[in-house]
Design a protein around this motif. Structure first.
Motif, PDB file in Angstrom:
ATOM      1  N   GLY A  26      -4.777 -35.320 -51.565  1.00 51.91           N
ATOM      2  CA  GLY A  26      -4.429 -34.592 -50.343  1.00 51.91           C
ATOM      3  C   GLY A  26      -3.100 -33.860 -50.414  1.00 51.91           C
ATOM      4  N   SER A  27      -2.454 -33.837 -51.578  1.00 46.84           N
ATOM      5  CA  SER A  27      -1.183 -33.118 -51.694  1.00 46.84           C
ATOM      6  C   SER A  27      -1.355 -31.640 -51.405  1.00 46.84           C
ATOM      7  CB  SER A  27      -0.595 -33.287 -53.105  1.00 46.84           C
ATOM      8  OG  SER A  27      -0.282 -34.629 -53.326  1.00 46.84           O
ATOM      9  N   MET A  29      -3.290 -30.309 -49.256  1.00 44.79           N
ATOM     10  CA  MET A  29      -3.333 -30.104 -47.810  1.00 44.79           C
ATOM     11  C   MET A  29      -1.929 -30.063 -47.223  1.00 44.79           C
ATOM     12  SD  MET A  29      -6.395 -32.816 -46.999  1.00 44.79           S
ATOM     13  CE  MET A  29      -6.713 -32.457 -45.294  1.00 44.79           C
ATOM     14  N   VAL A  30      -1.075 -30.993 -47.695  1.00 37.53           N
ATOM     15  CA  VAL A  30       0.285 -31.049 -47.156  1.00 37.53           C
ATOM     16  C   VAL A  30       1.103 -29.856 -47.644  1.00 37.53           C
ATOM     17  CG1 VAL A  30       2.402 -32.412 -47.027  1.00 37.53           C
ATOM     18  CG2 VAL A  30       0.194 -33.549 -46.916  1.00 37.53           C
ATOM     19  N   ALA A  31       0.924 -29.495 -48.926  1.00 36.22           N
ATOM     20  CA  ALA A  31       1.656 -28.351 -49.468  1.00 36.22           C
ATOM     21  C   ALA A  31       1.325 -27.104 -48.663  1.00 36.22           C
ATOM     22  CB  ALA A  31       1.297 -28.143 -50.933  1.00 36.22           C
ATOM     23  N   ALA A 191       0.456 -22.232 -52.844  1.00 35.86           N
ATOM     24  CA  ALA A 191       1.218 -23.471 -52.662  1.00 35.86           C
ATOM     25  C   ALA A 191       0.408 -24.685 -53.107  1.00 35.86           C
ATOM     26  CB  ALA A 191       1.637 -23.618 -51.205  1.00 35.86           C
ATOM     27  N   GLN A 194       0.260 -24.894 -56.941  1.00 33.13           N
ATOM     28  CA  GLN A 194       1.547 -25.314 -57.467  1.00 33.13           C
ATOM     29  C   GLN A 194       1.769 -26.809 -57.248  1.00 33.13           C
ATOM     30  OE1 GLN A 194       4.755 -23.927 -55.079  1.00 33.13           O
ATOM     31  NE2 GLN A 194       6.284 -24.145 -56.695  1.00 33.13           N
ATOM     32  N   ALA A 195       1.305 -27.323 -56.098  1.00 30.47           N
ATOM     33  CA  ALA A 195       1.599 -28.711 -55.757  1.00 30.47           C
ATOM     34  C   ALA A 195       0.668 -29.710 -56.438  1.00 30.47           C
ATOM     35  CB  ALA A 195       1.530 -28.897 -54.250  1.00 30.47           C
ATOM     36  N   PRO A 197      -0.803 -32.469 -58.049  1.00 36.67           N
ATOM     37  CA  PRO A 197      -0.201 -33.292 -59.096  1.00 36.67           C
ATOM     38  C   PRO A 197      -1.155 -33.549 -60.259  1.00 36.67           C
ATOM     39  CG  PRO A 197      -0.688 -34.625 -57.159  1.00 36.67           C
ATOM     40  CD  PRO A 197      -1.023 -33.207 -56.805  1.00 36.67           C
ATOM     41  N   ALA A 198      -2.457 -33.359 -60.024  1.00 41.54           N
ATOM     42  CA  ALA A 198      -3.420 -33.612 -61.099  1.00 41.54           C
ATOM     43  C   ALA A 198      -3.714 -32.348 -61.884  1.00 41.54           C
ATOM     44  CB  ALA A 198      -4.712 -34.183 -60.513  1.00 41.54           C
TER      45      ALA A 198
END
Lengths: 261, 748
Positions: A26-27, A29-31, A191, A194-195, A197-198
């Protein structure tokens, strides 16, 4: 002359999302929310009222324990090209608030033109559009983190993923200042890309053979969502699991992704 | 004039035509559309100069490098720092939402003193001078009455300089009661101490996961926040390229299990038995690495005890007690599956077995930690590439010795209140019962730094009762969390983005790395760096304590602590040991035998099931689960992260329990039914979520919800699992080893 130039510069920005690599954290979504000034409310547990330009869906294979399997699927706006730019949403907008840009392949959303009829939401096969039922209110002090590159929306308009078009504009400005005519692949990344993590999301120009997405979209296991609708989306997915690829469209039992051209 | 039909119509039509031809309707329509698009209340973010500042995220033990985008002095976005050794530019959802913590409305803006009853939320703002003198005055009084040892301090931070300073203050003051927050790291360190002979303070486990090719995870939430989350995500992606296989063993189809190559569901709490069952197959089929076991280990064949007799070794113990058939009964797994798993594990080039359930925030059972570590030894991956080893702690230049003082000396000689032998393995879980019983002595004051025990500790009810019994509680929290709300004084710390400090040793990483957290923002409010607060407190206490913490301010203290690393830290933002070659393949161990010890006269890895609370009236087993989208420690979930929590976990502000449809059917429950969840420790109203991916008879509830303090964006969402579960002390470590509790559901 003009059309020649257009031909040369026509870009088709899109994504290839590797569902084998995506962990569903979900990173993205937050990014996206942090980059694009997406508001939040005290209670966001009713997802019908929750605005998430990027949303990660959880798919299951429907098999009982312990054969159950889960796959996560991030869903931004699919930026459908349709047939010659006739995306499902663009075709129905009475206010020309949303448009398909033939130069970039980005489906735009102009908030000040939108009068909130929500035809586009009904037309969108991917539930990628969201309506602002409320005025965005940030808790006192939190409006400080708002990004000046993205306008804040108001009650009564529809919003959706813009492929971080402000980053494209910034990249073009940068290229212009440096005297270049073209932007680099790395200069314009969304964004979420870029975010991640995987590293599951790859973003670039689908028309440009030197961009990573160009090759990735041609993988044997690449597919798009609801392909048979003809919306011609620009977000590709890759999965090694057959049940996931099948979940990408409404197939009958005796047909499958392999059987349709 | 008589108005007849004809003139009425012609006048009407004339007026209509006239209006239509005039600009009036168009002007009006234009005005109306402008008016409807006037939103003076919608904020317009101010433009300005964009800059980027590198720092480190200290919201979890992961210690990822971050780059903060600023527009003038506003923080606008946090991104991953490119080139940082831990996260290589990646970032997680918690790090991304960090600015929501900086600008949070519930931040404590000045030092506060309680007025009215504790926990009522009535506060008076006081000055920093007053705050320091109040705390120093109270502590001085206790010290003068010979009660120095009845003061305790809890920190939730890792082994950074502020924590070390806090410990130094307590030691100089005369208290042995410095508490760190136990986690899987504590159990790992104890296992390394027992089997590798590593000293308790100087080590941390190192995992060379990038080079492993067969990962046997005993419930570790590798993609749910275990270790350093972004590093784990990146490693998982790399594993797909190297075709490493991940086997996830847990009763629930977690995010990690879903992404693993194989998910093996076993009876919860039987992990140690499975590890030993695999060991049985490795030994009986001679699949273990003889080269390592024969040359570098002791206690495998036999153990000579204190009286010189030969006792059974690890081998015999395992062969006698953990045959696949026995283990099959304990774990619910087919014997053939156990044998197959063991063979695959042994045949892999670089296998590794991992311990630490979920995010690893709970210490867990030592049986499990030792059995899993023994499994790694059987395949010879101790101190090897792709294996597990003991990392030396980074060498901090020594601070001067604490000046001797009679009160301090006699104080620190008192037994610790939790019965632990040293703070290296402090038993925070035993603090509430010690406080409630008043044994070995009553606790008179508690200082809490970067921790929120009232929320994070199991059995919230008794923790609250214990807090009520402590006469003086001081919190250094930046936020009005559960613990701060129940304090007498709050001396607010800066938020992490405003603090200058070190972040050593990312959890679950392969190398020692120290990162430097910079003050990216000037303090927004009248808060103070807790390091400075501690130094001022020491000054206020005077005498030998002031001498022990004689630094001008925390920056000076940090500079001295970092020594020659400071230059590198300031230049690049992080420091890695240039001389360290890991893994070093070092086969010398600091155990009495000089070898890796499978067993000794003091211990042998075994399986004594950790007792589960509850009798036959509770037909179900409730297990906690961790999800990446919920921060369950002392950092509360920022609004963005709560927004992305799935509707299968939180719906209409209520928690959902995961239950297998078969179990639900037998209980007469269906999707989204409102039920009362009862355990021996408490009860809560929850909703039902049917999930095929959970073992029948087991129900799961995620950690990280149910805050009661903070603001409306954080509080009042779901249930705090700690209200429903109690701690169970591990017989070996004394730390919390509870993995579940019996439960029942009834329609509400």
């Amino acid at each position: 002359m003009k059309s020649e130039q257009n031909q040369e510069n026509t870009k088709k920005f899109g994504m290839v999302i590797d569902l084998d690599v995506c962990t569903g954290c979900g990173s993205c979504m937050v990014a996206c929310m942090a980059e694009n000034n997406v508001p939040f409310r005290k209670d966001e547990s009713d997802k019908l009222k929750s605005i998430t330009w990027m949303r990660v869906y959880k798919l299951t294979n429907g098999k009982p324990y312990p054969e159950t399997d889960i796959c996560y699927l991030p869903r931004p706006c699919q930026h459908c090209e349709g047939h010659e730019g006739h995306s499902p949403c663009v075709s129905v907008c009475p206010a020309t608030a949303t448009d398909y840009d033939m130069q970039t392949g980005i489906v735009s959303q102009i908030y000040t033109r939108c009068f909130g009829c929500r035809y586009c939401m009904a037309a969108c096969p991917y539930h990628a559009r969201y309506f602002n039922w409320y005025d965005p209110v940030w808790p006192k002090g939190m409006e400080k983190y708002l990004n000046p590159d993205v306008s804040v929306r108001m009650r009564g308009v529809v919003e959706k993923c813009s492929l971080c078009i402000h980053r494209y504009q910034a990249a073009k400005n940068k290229a212009f200042m440096e005297g270049k005519t073209e932007i680099e692949e790395g200069d314009y990344q969304t964004a979420c890309t870029q975010a991640c993590p995987a590293g599951a999301i790859t973003f670039g120009d689908l028309n440009n053979p030197s961009h990573a997405v160009y090759k990735l979209k041609q993988q044997p296991h690449a597919f798009r969502l609801l392909e048979r609708l003809g919306a011609n989306p620009k977000i590709y997915y890759v999965s090694s699991r057959e049940w996931v690829r099948r979940a990408g469209d409404n197939y009958l039992k005796n047909e499958g992704p392999a059987k349709i051209g | 004039m008589k108005i007849d039909r004809r003139s009425f119509l012609s006048l009407g039509i004339g007026a209509a035509a006239g209006t239509a031809l005039s600009p009036l309707p168009w002007k009006l329509m234009d005005d109306v559309s402008i008016w409807t698009q006037n939103w003076p209340w919608t904020p317009v973010p101010a433009a300005g100069e964009s800059t980027y500042v590198n720092s480190v995220c200290t919201l979890c033990p992961g210690s990822c490098g971050i780059t903060v985008r600023k527009v003038d002095d506003r923080g606008v976005k946090i991104e991953g720092m490119k080139g940082h050794p831990v996260n290589q530019g990646g970032i997680c959802m918690l790090g991304l939402a960090g600015l929501q913590l900086l600008y949070a409305p519930d931040r404590i803006k000045t030092p506060l003193k309680r007025s009215g009853k504790r926990g009522d939320g009535n506060w008076i703002s006081i000055t920093w001078d007053q705050a320091i003198s109040e705390v120093a005055g109270k502590l001085k009084e206790l010290r003068a009455n010979g009660q120095a040892h009845t003061v305790a301090g809890i920190t939730g931070s890792g082994p950074n300089t502020v924590s070390r300073l806090f410990k130094r203050l307590l030691t100089a003051f005369g208290s042995p009661n410095f508490f760190t927050t136990p986690s899987m790291d504590s159990s790992y360190r104890l296992a390394l101490q027992m089997m590798n002979g590593a000293p308790p303070d100087a080590i941390t486990p190192g995992f060379d996961l990038e080079n492993a090719d067969f990962i046997l995870s005993f419930g570790s939430g590798l993609l749910d926040g275990w270790g350093s989350p972004v590093h784990m995500f990146r490693t998982n992606t790399a594993w797909r390229k190297t075709q490493a296989r991940v086997i996830q063993i847990e009763p629930r189809l977690s995010r990690t299990a879903a992404k693993a190559d194989r998910w093996i569901a076993i009876t919860p709490g039987s992990e140690a038995a499975l590890a030993l069952g695999i060991a049985h197959v490795l030994i009986s089929e001679s699949l273990y690495r003889k080269e390592f076991v024969d040359n570098y280990t002791s206690g495998f064949e036999g153990v000579v005890n204190a009286t010189g007799e030969l006792q059974k070794g690890f081998k015999q113990h395992v062969l006698e007690k953990f045959s696949p058939k026995t283990v099959s009964e304990l774990t619910g797994l087919d014997p053939a599956a156990i044998i197959l798993l063991a063979r695959e594990f042994a045949k892999a080039k670089a296998p590794i077995a991992l311990f630490g359930k979920g995010q690893g925030k709970q210490p867990g059972s030592m049986d499990e930690a030792l059995s899993i570590h023994a499994l790694n030894a059987l395949v010879g991956v101790i101190n090897q590439k792709g294996g597990i080893y003991a990392l030396p702690a980074p060498d901090y230049p020594g601070w001067p010795a604490i000046p001797p003082d009679p009160i301090a000396d006699s104080g620190v000689k008192q037994p610790r209140i939790d019965g632990a032998s040293s703070d290296a393995f402090s038993r925070l879980n035993q603090l509430p019962s010690a406080v409630l019983s008043g044994k070995p002595y009553p606790l008179n004051a508690l200082l809490v730094m970067e921790a929120n025990p009232l929320y994070t500790m199991p059995d919230s009810k008794s923790v609250q009762e214990a807090f009520d019994k402590i006469p003086f509680v001081v919190s250094f929290s930046s936020f009005m969390d559960e613990t701060a709300r129940n304090a007498d004084l709050i001396l607010p710390n800066h938020v992490y983005l405003e603090r200058h400090e070190d972040a050593p040793l990312p959890e679950g990483f392969s190398r020692p790395v120290i990162s430097l957290s910079k003050a990216v923002f000037k303090p927004l409010y009248k808060t103070q760096h807790v390091g400075d607060t501690l130094i001022l407190l020491a000054k206020g206490l005077g005498s030998s304590i002031a001498e022990a913490l004689s630094w001008k301010d925390f920056d000076t203290c940090l500079k001295q602590a970092m020594g020659d690393k400071m230059d590198t830290l300031q230049k690049t933002g992080y420091w890695t040991d240039p001389n360290a070659v890991f893994p070093d393949g070092k086969m010398t161990f600091a155990t009495p035998s000089g070898k890796f010890e499978f067993a000794s006269s003091a211990f042998c890895p075994g399986f004594t099931p950790v007792k589960i609370e509850g009798d036959a009236t509770y037909p179900l087993v409730l297990i906690p689960c961790d999800t990446m989208r919920l921060a369950s420690g002392d950092t509360a979930n920022p609004p963005f992260d709560t927004k992305i929590v799935e509707e299968t976990i939180l719906l209409h502000q209520a928690s959902l329990i995961e239950i297998n449809p078969k179990t639900a059917l037998s209980q007469g429950l269906s999707e989204n039914d409102r039920v009362l969840l009862q355990t021996p420790r408490g009860q809560a109203n929850v909703l039902v979520h049917l999930e095929e991916g959970i073992m029948p008879g087991v129900i799961a509830l995620p950690r990280g919800l149910g805050h009661t303090a903070y603001d409306d964006y954080i509080a009042g969402k779901g249930v705090n699992l700690n209200r429903l579960m109690g701690p169970v002390a591990d017989p070996l470590s004394g730390l919390d080893a509870a993995w579940g509790i019996k439960a029942k559901l009834s329609k509400a």
